[in-house]
Design a protein around this motif. Structure first.
Motif, short mmCIF file in Angstrom:
data_model
loop_
_atom_site.label_atom_id
_atom_site.label_comp_id
_atom_site.label_asym_id
_atom_site.label_seq_id
_atom_site.Cartn_x
_atom_site.Cartn_y
_atom_site.Cartn_z
N VAL A 107 -10.98 -0.60 0.41
CA VAL A 107 -11.33 -0.49 1.83
C VAL A 107 -10.08 -0.49 2.71
O VAL A 107 -9.99 0.30 3.66
CB VAL A 107 -12.29 -1.64 2.24
CG1 VAL A 107 -12.58 -1.60 3.74
CG2 VAL A 107 -13.59 -1.52 1.46
N THR A 108 -9.10 -1.31 2.33
CA THR A 108 -7.87 -1.35 3.15
C THR A 108 -7.14 -0.01 3.10
O THR A 108 -6.49 0.38 4.07
CB THR A 108 -6.92 -2.48 2.70
OG1 THR A 108 -6.72 -2.37 1.31
CG2 THR A 108 -7.45 -3.84 3.06
N LEU A 109 -7.27 0.69 1.96
CA LEU A 109 -6.69 2.05 1.89
C LEU A 109 -7.47 2.99 2.81
O LEU A 109 -6.89 3.80 3.53
CB LEU A 109 -6.76 2.59 0.46
CG LEU A 109 -5.61 2.23 -0.50
CD1 LEU A 109 -5.95 2.64 -1.92
CD2 LEU A 109 -4.30 2.91 -0.07
N MET A 110 -8.77 2.86 2.80
CA MET A 110 -9.61 3.77 3.58
C MET A 110 -9.47 3.55 5.09
O MET A 110 -9.56 4.49 5.86
CB MET A 110 -11.08 3.60 3.18
CG MET A 110 -11.40 4.26 1.85
SD MET A 110 -13.11 3.99 1.45
CE MET A 110 -13.38 5.30 0.30
N ASN A 111 -9.27 2.30 5.47
CA ASN A 111 -9.13 2.07 6.92
C ASN A 111 -7.67 2.12 7.38
O ASN A 111 -7.37 1.81 8.53
CB ASN A 111 -9.84 0.78 7.36
CG ASN A 111 -9.20 -0.46 6.74
OD1 ASN A 111 -8.06 -0.43 6.29
ND2 ASN A 111 -9.96 -1.54 6.72
N GLY A 112 -6.78 2.43 6.47
CA GLY A 112 -5.38 2.63 6.84
C GLY A 112 -4.55 1.37 6.87
O GLY A 112 -3.36 1.41 7.19
N THR A 113 -5.11 0.22 6.50
CA THR A 113 -4.34 -1.03 6.48
C THR A 113 -3.30 -0.99 5.36
O THR A 113 -2.19 -1.48 5.51
CB THR A 113 -5.28 -2.24 6.28
OG1 THR A 113 -6.39 -2.08 7.14
CG2 THR A 113 -4.57 -3.55 6.55
N ALA A 114 -3.70 -0.41 4.23
CA ALA A 114 -2.75 -0.26 3.12
C ALA A 114 -2.36 1.22 3.03
O ALA A 114 -3.11 2.10 3.46
CB ALA A 114 -3.40 -0.69 1.83
#
Lengths: 255, 306
Positions: free
Chosen positions: A216-223
């Protein structure tokens, strides 16, 4: 390769006749549908049970990312649990029942039996995962049109690779243990215990578990994709070592 | 040429020494009965020959070619039937035999004909049914058929008749007997009558090594210890009759039932002569004097000991 093709034909017949393929596909599709429905309905459900003091929860909105988050959570836990139980100890069963002995005594190379069982497990996991994600993706763009998601391919691949690693570890353990307990139990234990190691930041950056928890963090741009390099490499090394050691050890197993 | 030779074969499982020094020779195209008590190491030996178990020491040769643990080329010439054959229950017998034929490298056009022939040979019915519905006897027949797929030169059968009813047993023995002169069969069993019925040679495994290896005719004629049944009219005659037999070595009374007793002696001929002379001298008429043929069971019991 002739032997491998023959053994894989047998494996496909087994998947079909024992209904394993159908059961896995059905459960994965249901988990996938449940993810989207839950994401869509969760704000409504929370609104219906909320009170004055819980106003902040009601502000939660249904989004595409929430739908994918539900998907990864369901497939990564219930889905993988099912795959590990059904396919984690395939090689042990062949050894224990004596079916592998009869074929290897006839001249079937041992590496064919070993890799055949692993490829079957990975193949079912991959097919069911692709099918489930296709359903989730289709439903998500239907229910949440126009919502952009970052690095989706990387997130999806990472989760898949994590499942492959657990199957490879189970395969390796199948060549050591004589019963299903170890090859099924230890990867399941890893599935639930690996997140504990994320308490140490240094370990968390390299842990294969990163691929599971950071979808999810990849998808929301956090990672960012660079963060995924180390976990991918570590997971790849674990897979390679497990497979190579497993094939070598199965070659020296007494059947 | 020998079909199978083992030299100084050894195998232990932790503290159990299953095979201590096995030297065995199986002539080509013979039917070899492999006898031994439970746990004597018959299955262990067969698994070492097929490369499923790793010998601790020693050599195995199949038609002059070295057999080794794991990937071994000699498996192409061996058909193996384990004591409890396990198959994929979701397959039919026909499908399983087709799988075996493919692994053995039988050409697809020849495989169908060979499978049909073998199914008829072992008398297996319901070949399109799933194997999980088969009885143990049917599985045993399927096991024999799979062992014969690919026309192996050596067949190892681990107790092939143990699960069968008397009729099925005779049929299986007939199948194995029909293979004589075409292939070599090594056949382990507890049923000594089966060995007497079809085997050419017998090897008796005891304490991890071959205690005896002989042809069936040699076995039947060998006189390790013979038995004589003696019946008198007078119940009190035994003591007086036996007195002069004390001079014979290894001579003893095994059973004493009133006026009937059984005598065990290494030299039964000499014992019978002495008995007759004594009976005549003491005027003790004999009702019956009979030399009992030694059965394979007697030989087996004597070789394997208590």
């Amino acid at each position: 390769m002739r032997y491998f093709a023959v053994f894989m034909q047998k494996e496909i017949v087994e998947l079909w006749r024992t209904s394993k393929a159908l059961i896995v596909a059905t459960v994965f599709v249901l988990l996938s549908l449940m993810s989207v429905v839950l994401a869509k309905l969760m704000p409504e459900i929370l609104k219906s049970v909320s009170s004055e003091g819980m106003q902040f929860i009601v502000e939660m909105e249904a989004t595409a990312i929430e739908s994918y988050a539900q998907f990864f959570s369901n497939i990564g836990q219930m889905g993988l649990l099912m795959i590990l139980i059904m396919f984690g100890a395939g090689l042990v069963r062949e050894k224990k029942q004596g079916t592998a002995a009869l074929l290897t005594a006839r001249g079937l190379p041992r590496w064919v039996v070993a890799t055949g069982k692993l490829v079957t497990g990975v193949g079912v996991w991959t097919s069911a995962y692709i099918l489930a994600f296709a359903v989730c993706y289709g439903c998500t763009i239907w229910y949440f049109p126009g919502e952009a998601v970052d690095y989706m391919a990387l997130a999806v691949t990472g989760m898949w690779f994590y499942g492959v690693m657990l199957l490879c570890v189970g395969f390796f353990l199948s060549t050591i243990f004589k019963s299903s307990g170890g090859p099924v139990g230890i990867p399941i234990a890893l599935l639930f215990l690996l997140p504990l190691f994320d308490l140490w930041h240094v370990i968390a950056k390299f842990s294969p578990n990163w691929l599971f928890v950071n979808t999810v963090t990849l998808m929301n741009g956090t990672a960012v994709p660079q963060d995924a390099v180390a976990p991918f490499v570590v997971t790849g090394v674990v897979c390679a070592v497990s497979v190579i050691c497993g094939i070598f050890l199965f070659g020296s197993n007494e059947l | 040429m020998q079909a199978l030779t083992t030299r100084s074969l050894k195998k232990s499982f932790k503290t159990v020494h299953a095979i201590t020094d096995l030297n065995m020779n199986v002539p080509k195209n013979s039917i070899y009965g492999f006898l031994g008590k439970n746990g004597a190491g018959k299955t262990t030996t067969m698994k070492m020959i097929t490369g499923l178990l790793r010998p601790d020491a020693g050599e195995i040769e199949v038609f002059g070619e070295q057999a080794c643990f794991g990937e071994t080329k000699v498996n192409r010439t061996i058909g193996y039937l384990p004591d409890v054959p396990e198959f994929y229950g979701y397959m039919s017998a026909k499908e399983y035999l087709t799988l075996c034929a493919k692994i053995s490298g039988v050409a697809p056009d020849k495989a169908a004909a060979q499978i049909k022939e073998l199914i008829a040979l072992v008398g297996l019915k319901g070949i399109n049914r799933r194997i999980k519905t088969y009885s143990r006897g049917m599985k045993q027949r399927l096991g024999i058929a799979q062992a014969l797929i690919g026309s192996p030169k050596l067949i190892l059968c681990d107790e092939p008749t143990s699960a069968l009813d008397p009729e099925g047993r005779l049929e299986v023995l007939q199948v194995l007997s029909n293979l004589r002169e075409r292939v070599t069969v090594v056949f382990s069993t507890h049923i000594l009558a089966d060995v007497e019925r079809i085997c050419d040679r017998v090897g008796v495994l005891n304490n991890g090594c071959l205690a005896m290896e002989k042809s069936i005719s040699q076995l039947q004629n060998m006189s390790l210890t013979g038995r004589i049944r003696v019946e008198t009219y007078d119940e009190n005659a035994m003591g007086r009759l036996l007195e002069p037999l004390g001079q014979l070595p290894d001579c003893k009374v095994s059973t004493d039932k009133g006026n009937t007793f059984f005598l065990e002696a290494r030299d039964t001929k000499e014992a019978a002569i002495i008995l007759c002379k004594t009976a005549a001298e003491l005027n003790l008429p004999l009702r019956r004097l009979e030399r009992l043929d030694q059965s394979l069971e007697d030989v087996f019991m004597e070789v394997t000991g208590p």
